[in-house]
Design an enzyme around this catalytic site. Structure first.
Site, short mmCIF file in Angstrom:
data_model
loop_
_atom_site.label_atom_id
_atom_site.label_comp_id
_atom_site.label_asym_id
_atom_site.label_seq_id
_atom_site.Cartn_x
_atom_site.Cartn_y
_atom_site.Cartn_z
CB CYS A 36 20.51 60.43 94.49
SG CYS A 36 21.89 60.67 93.36
CB CYS B 291 24.23 56.85 91.05
SG CYS B 291 24.29 57.67 92.67
CD GLU C 57 18.03 67.60 87.85
OE1 GLU C 57 18.08 66.51 87.26
OE2 GLU C 57 17.72 68.67 87.28
CG ASN D 222 15.62 63.27 90.98
OD1 ASN D 222 14.41 63.11 91.10
ND2 ASN D 222 16.19 63.44 89.80
CB CYS E 269 22.47 56.08 95.66
SG CYS E 269 22.12 57.84 95.78
CD GLU F 1 18.49 56.08 94.62
OE1 GLU F 1 18.37 55.32 93.66
OE2 GLU F 1 18.79 57.30 94.49
#
Length: 135
Positions: free
Chosen positions: A55, A88, A46, A44, A91, A57
């Site tokens: 993310c 999430c 940010e 990830n 994803c 993924e």
């Protein structure tokens, strides 16, 4: 855990420290296995504008597409806190785009698989469109 899944877990674990998480301090890594058995890893990344956060993924999918692969056979997801961490919703849909309903998703801590699901179990009733034929 078979040798290939163990290799995927090790690859994700090696990438985990490189996650860029100055706001949440919640590191996540993912490893995807493509149809030719190549592995693609992401973490990830940010951003202070949270909507721009990438993310793990999605990061791994970007690596996979850049390498010319478009089929995911297996997915490993792990978080630094060693607790069960599922992708999430966004994803899950991203993974679905490049997977089959039988694609295996291994939810791991840094030492073992905690749970294994098919993508269909992870995202039942997924949003589907017929892909255009680009011949």
């Amino acid at each position: 855990m078979n040798e290939l899944t163990n290799t995927m877990l090790k690859a994700a674990k090696l990438a985990l420290p490189y996650a860029y998480v100055p706001y949440s301090n919640f590191r996540v890594a993912a490893c995807l296995r493509g149809s030719d058995n190549r592995l693609f890893v992401g973490v990830n990344v940010e951003n202070c504008s949270y909507g721009l956060t990438l993310c793990a993924e999605a990061s791994a999918i970007g690596q996979m597409i850049t390498a010319g692969e478009q089929q995911i056979l297996d997915v490993v997801v792990l978080a630094q806190n060693n607790e069960l961490c599922t992708p999430c919703g966004a994803c899950r849909q991203r993974l679905f785009e490049f997977s089959s309903p039988e694609t295996r998703v291994f939810l791991c801590n840094q030492h073992e698989i905690l749970q294994t699901l098919s993508l269909d179990e992870l995202l039942p009733l997924a949003f589907r469109l017929k892909k255009p034929n680009h011949e």
